[in-house]
Scaffold this motif. Structure first.
Motif, PDB file in Angstrom:
ATOM      1  N   SER A   1     -10.980   2.656  -2.492  1.00 12.01           N
ATOM      2  CA  SER A   1     -10.897   1.429  -2.395  1.00 12.01           C
ATOM      3  C   SER A   1     -11.540   0.812  -3.606  1.00 12.01           C
ATOM      4  O   SER A   1     -12.267   1.305  -4.502  1.00 12.01           O
ATOM      5  CB  SER A   1     -11.259   0.735  -1.070  1.00 12.01           C
ATOM      6  OG  SER A   1     -10.878  -0.634  -0.794  1.00 12.01           O
TER       7      SER A   1
ATOM      8  N   PHE B   1      -5.507  -1.168   2.176  1.00  7.11           N
ATOM      9  CA  PHE B   1      -6.874  -1.695   1.743  1.00  7.11           C
ATOM     10  C   PHE B   1      -7.711  -0.270   0.872  1.00  7.11           C
ATOM     11  O   PHE B   1      -8.755  -0.247   1.159  1.00  7.11           O
ATOM     12  CB  PHE B   1      -7.639  -2.371   2.725  1.00  7.11           C
ATOM     13  CG  PHE B   1      -7.009  -3.514   3.216  1.00  7.11           C
ATOM     14  CD1 PHE B   1      -6.687  -4.560   2.445  1.00  7.11           C
ATOM     15  CD2 PHE B   1      -6.713  -3.522   4.483  1.00  7.11           C
ATOM     16  CE1 PHE B   1      -6.092  -5.973   2.807  1.00  7.11           C
ATOM     17  CE2 PHE B   1      -5.857  -4.620   5.107  1.00  7.11           C
ATOM     18  CZ  PHE B   1      -5.728  -5.820   4.252  1.00  7.11           C
TER      19      PHE B   1
ATOM     20  N   TYR C   1     -10.182  -5.125  -2.387  1.00  7.35           N
ATOM     21  CA  TYR C   1      -9.385  -4.904  -1.244  1.00  7.35           C
ATOM     22  C   TYR C   1     -10.601  -4.952  -0.066  1.00  7.35           C
ATOM     23  O   TYR C   1     -10.112  -5.222   0.966  1.00  7.35           O
ATOM     24  CB  TYR C   1      -8.977  -3.179  -1.205  1.00  7.35           C
ATOM     25  CG  TYR C   1      -7.626  -2.866  -2.068  1.00  7.35           C
ATOM     26  CD1 TYR C   1      -7.227  -3.944  -2.708  1.00  7.35           C
ATOM     27  CD2 TYR C   1      -7.208  -1.675  -2.370  1.00  7.35           C
ATOM     28  CE1 TYR C   1      -5.785  -3.813  -3.391  1.00  7.35           C
ATOM     29  CE2 TYR C   1      -6.108  -1.484  -3.075  1.00  7.35           C
ATOM     30  CZ  TYR C   1      -5.318  -2.658  -3.856  1.00  7.35           C
ATOM     31  OH  TYR C   1      -4.235  -2.333  -4.436  1.00  7.35           O
TER      32      TYR C   1
ATOM     33  N   GLY D   1       0.814  -1.377   0.133  1.00 15.26           N
ATOM     34  CA  GLY D   1       0.106  -0.012   0.059  1.00 15.26           C
ATOM     35  C   GLY D   1       0.719   1.284   0.027  1.00 15.26           C
ATOM     36  O   GLY D   1       2.009   1.115   0.393  1.00 15.26           O
TER      37      GLY D   1
ATOM     38  N   SER E   1     -10.680  -8.550   0.856  1.00 20.11           N
ATOM     39  CA  SER E   1      -9.416  -8.673   1.692  1.00 20.11           C
ATOM     40  C   SER E   1      -9.535  -8.109   3.102  1.00 20.11           C
ATOM     41  O   SER E   1      -8.981  -8.780   4.021  1.00 20.11           O
ATOM     42  CB  SER E   1      -8.326  -8.156   0.819  1.00 20.11           C
ATOM     43  OG  SER E   1      -7.261  -8.533   1.397  1.00 20.11           O
ATOM     44  N   ARG E   2      -9.695  -6.990   3.248  1.00 22.25           N
ATOM     45  CA  ARG E   2      -9.782  -6.193   4.502  1.00 22.25           C
ATOM     46  C   ARG E   2     -10.571  -6.979   5.575  1.00 22.25           C
ATOM     47  O   ARG E   2     -10.309  -7.126   6.599  1.00 22.25           O
ATOM     48  CB  ARG E   2     -10.239  -4.775   4.444  1.00 22.25           C
ATOM     49  CG  ARG E   2     -10.481  -4.182   5.803  1.00 22.25           C
ATOM     50  CD  ARG E   2     -10.609  -2.572   5.704  1.00 22.25           C
ATOM     51  NE  ARG E   2     -11.854  -2.305   4.607  1.00 22.25           N
ATOM     52  CZ  ARG E   2     -13.005  -2.358   5.017  1.00 22.25           C
ATOM     53  NH1 ARG E   2     -13.426  -2.708   6.182  1.00 22.25           N
ATOM     54  NH2 ARG E   2     -13.979  -2.251   4.093  1.00 22.25           N
TER      55      ARG E   2
END
Length: 680
Positions: free
Chosen positions: A474, A426, A478, A292, A481-482
């Protein structure tokens, strides 16, 4: 003498409990301990009219029956047959570029959609409800009336305040409702949650975990009935509605699964060791690094304390670390396509290849493991291979969908006491700056395949909450995934998680500013003289064991295909509701009986089954002309049946090798750039 209305209510409660005890034992165990605390059931002893008092506040204006009928009337008017609902669009013509075994079949089916069919996800409700989710049980009267006055195929009742369901035992005959759904071959599920916060993240997860097994009705044709139009329930519904688009993107499919099987069999046969199952890092700190953009401003914290931590690099984040002179202790990888090899082999730092331990999913391309001197593989929880080759306590959970998830999952599995997250944003503050400036994503030498993947990944941008409370950009991947990281944090309450990334808020972790992070890192246990990674290396599996398991998997795969194929015959092309009935029956069989029998083996087919069910349902509903609809359903049945008939032979052909076999083209060619090689 007891009032007859009260006596009737008491008798109904006992009848319900006896029914649950005999036919819904799980529900009985939950509800038998519930009692009235802040609610009061009010029964007018003269008229028998009902209400619930929350404290001193009546919820149904003195007549629950009348209130329920009025509410149901409004709902049936708002969602009558022919009403437009906008959800997830069907697959589009030309959307599937690939030409492998499964994809070319589904692609041919989609391309057979009649010209002029509008496939934008704006559907007309049929004359039945495929799936209705009642949020809030109340006294159950609105549910009873909806079942009596409409055709609902599948019902989920979610009550985040079980005291209301307890009150319904005195009013609603649940046995009658269950019998009505059973007699129609449909389903009724009741889910009670005891979370103290109705709008808690946990409540959303509980309902979500039920819904994801209800395809194709979810996500495309599920309707939510918010009892009393409650604001507190609206938040749960909104959260699920936001997530349903990501859900579809996470389905696997057979072509990817068989490629992963093939890779895994090569890697196991080569004698690569497994990841150790021991938790060996109590008291130690792991720093996990993603790519990131905030990594650029905080990487000095890692540089200054390098010798006091175990440094874990996730996927392409290693390029930034290497440029800053940091060689990670562990490199985690999870992707099974050749892009993984491409980005790792381009690194010229030999210390990285010689000293870093690769912790890779067992399905990585074999040439990825060949790059590293030190390597281990692990089994993720979503792979069918886990049940075949290892004990359940060796499975690594929460590893997908991205390498950052893998890093957090591995560190949690190995038992680190403190995990610090860097570059795990993210999200991104500027639309063109979605990764660290030193990452491979901004390289002048970027391959065409990686550039294509970037363009597709960042095509649709959204906004989420940042660690500072403001909004940050975002993408759906992401966000998924977060949320997986958040679930991993919830599952590991003994681990200290610190978010050192200036990106999206990660529930369960503490965001810490640079100075605080430096203080924590400075007191971490010095690991300079320790062998940090050797204890992570476990044992190997022998080739005879592998061969036996491959034979077993072939047998199970063929049996699953045969059993699932039998449900297609239920579908009558002249009645689209039979498609939904067959779909739910197939899902229930797959996720009930087959999963009970074969565990994770069902994952080798589950994604493809869901894709076929979603394609059949969404396109059929989109087609307006009756004769064209019937013709498409027949094509869908033939295609689906053909896939399940031919897949076992294809599976056997691919896996009947003398592993490892270096002549196998499947481990040499780029699966993204050379799809033509995967024709039958």
């Amino acid at each position: 003498m007891t009032n007859p209305y009260i006596q009737k209510a008491m008798q109904l409660k006992e009848k319900n409990l006896q029914y649950f005890k005999g036919h819904q034992p799980g529900l009985f165990q939950v509800v038998k301990s519930v009692t009235f605390e802040h609610l009061t059931l009010n029964i007018d002893t003269k008229t028998g009219k009902l209400d619930i008092l929350d404290g001193n506040t009546p919820l149904y204006q003195g007549d629950a029956q009348a209130y329920a009928q009025t509410e149901v009337n409004h709902y049936l008017k708002d969602f009558k047959p022919g009403t437009h609902i906008r959800t997830v669009a069907p697959p589009q013509k030309g959307e599937l570029e690939y030409h492998r075994f499964f994809c070319k079949r589904i692609n041919k089916l989609v391309n057979s959609t009649p010209e002029g069919t509008i496939m934008n996800g704006n559907y007309l409700l049929p004359d039945f409800y495929p799936l209705m989710v009642f949020i809030g049980c109340g006294l159950g009267l609105h549910i009873q009336k909806m079942v009596e006055q409409s055709d609902i195929q599948n019902i989920i009742i979610f009550e985040p305040e079980p005291e209301y369901f307890y009150a319904s035992l005195y009013v609603t005959d649940w046995e009658i409702l269950f019998r009505k759904t059973e007699n129609k071959g449909r389903t009724l599920d009741i889910i009670l949650s005891f979370s103290p916060d109705v709008n808690s993240y946990d409540n959303g997860i509980i309902l979500w975990n039920k819904l994801i097994n209800c395809g194709p009705s979810f996500p495309s044709f599920s309707l939510f009935y918010n009892h009393q139009r409650s604001d507190k329930y609206s938040k749960i519904i909104s959260r699920i509605s936001e997530d349903m688009h990501y859900f579809l993107n996470q389905w696997g499919y057979y072509d990817d699964e068989i490629n992963q099987y093939n890779n895994a069999f090569h890697n196991i046969a080569k004698g690569i060791p497994k990841l150790s199952k021991e938790k060996i890092n109590k008291g130690k700190t792991a720093v996990i690094v993603g790519g990131g953009p905030s990594l650029d401003s905080r990487i000095n914290e890692i540089i200054e304390n390098r010798e006091k931590i175990t440094l874990i690099s996730c996927g392409t984040a290693v390029h930034t670390l290497i440029k800053e002179g940091l060689v990670p202790d562990i490199q985690v990888e999870i992707e099974s396509h050749m892009l993984t090899y491409e980005h790792l082999v381009s690194i010229e730092n030999k210390d990285f290849h010689n000293n870093t331990l690769l912790v890779g999913a067992v399905q990585l391309p074999p040439n990825v493991f060949d790059i590293f001197k030190n390597k281990v593989y692990f089994f993720k929880d979503s792979t069918p291979l886990a049940d075949a080759f290892i004990d359940n306590n060796e499975v690594v959970v929460f590893t997908t969908p991205t390498c950052t998830n893998t890093g957090v999952a591995i560190a949690s599995k190995l038992g680190f006491s403190r995990i610090m997250l860097y570059g795990m944003d993210f999200g991104f503050w500027e639309k063109e700056k979605h990764h660290s400036k030193s990452s491979v994503y901004y390289s002048d030498n970027l391959s065409e395949n990686i550039q294509k993947e970037i363009n597709q990944t960042f095509d649709e941008i959204m906004e989420v909450e940042s660690v500072f409370g403001s909004k940050i950009y975002s993408i759906s991947m992401y966000t998924t995934s977060r949320k997986t990281v958040e679930n991993c944090i919830i599952a590991n309450p003994d681990i200290e998680f610190h978010n050192c990334s200036s990106g999206a808020r990660i529930r369960g972790s503490y965001y810490i500013e640079p100075q605080k992070a430096k203080e924590i890192l400075s007191i971490s246990k010095n690991e300079k003289d320790e062998d940090k990674t050797n204890p992570f290396i476990g044992g190997t599996l022998d080739k005879k064991f592998l061969s036996d398991k491959i034979s077993e998997l072939n047998y199970i795969f063929k049996k699953m295909c045969k059993e699932l194929s039998s449900f297609i015959g239920v579908v009558d092309s002249s009645d689209i509701r039979t498609l939904f009935i067959a779909a739910h029956q197939m899902n229930n069989h797959m996720l009930g009986r087959l999963q009970a029998r074969y565990g994770r083996y069902i994952f080798s087919l589950r994604g493809s089954i869901w894709h076929y069910l979603h394609t059949g349902a969404t396109i059929s509903v989109s087609i307006r002309k009756k004769e064209e609809k019937e013709a498409f359903i027949e094509l869908w049945k033939d295609s689906f049946r053909s896939f399940l008939k031919d897949a076992p032979d294809h599976f056997k052909k691919i896996t009947s090798k003398d592993y490892p076999d270096n002549s196998d083209p499947w481990i040499r060619d780029d699966i993204v750039g050379n799809e033509i090689l995967y024709h039958e």
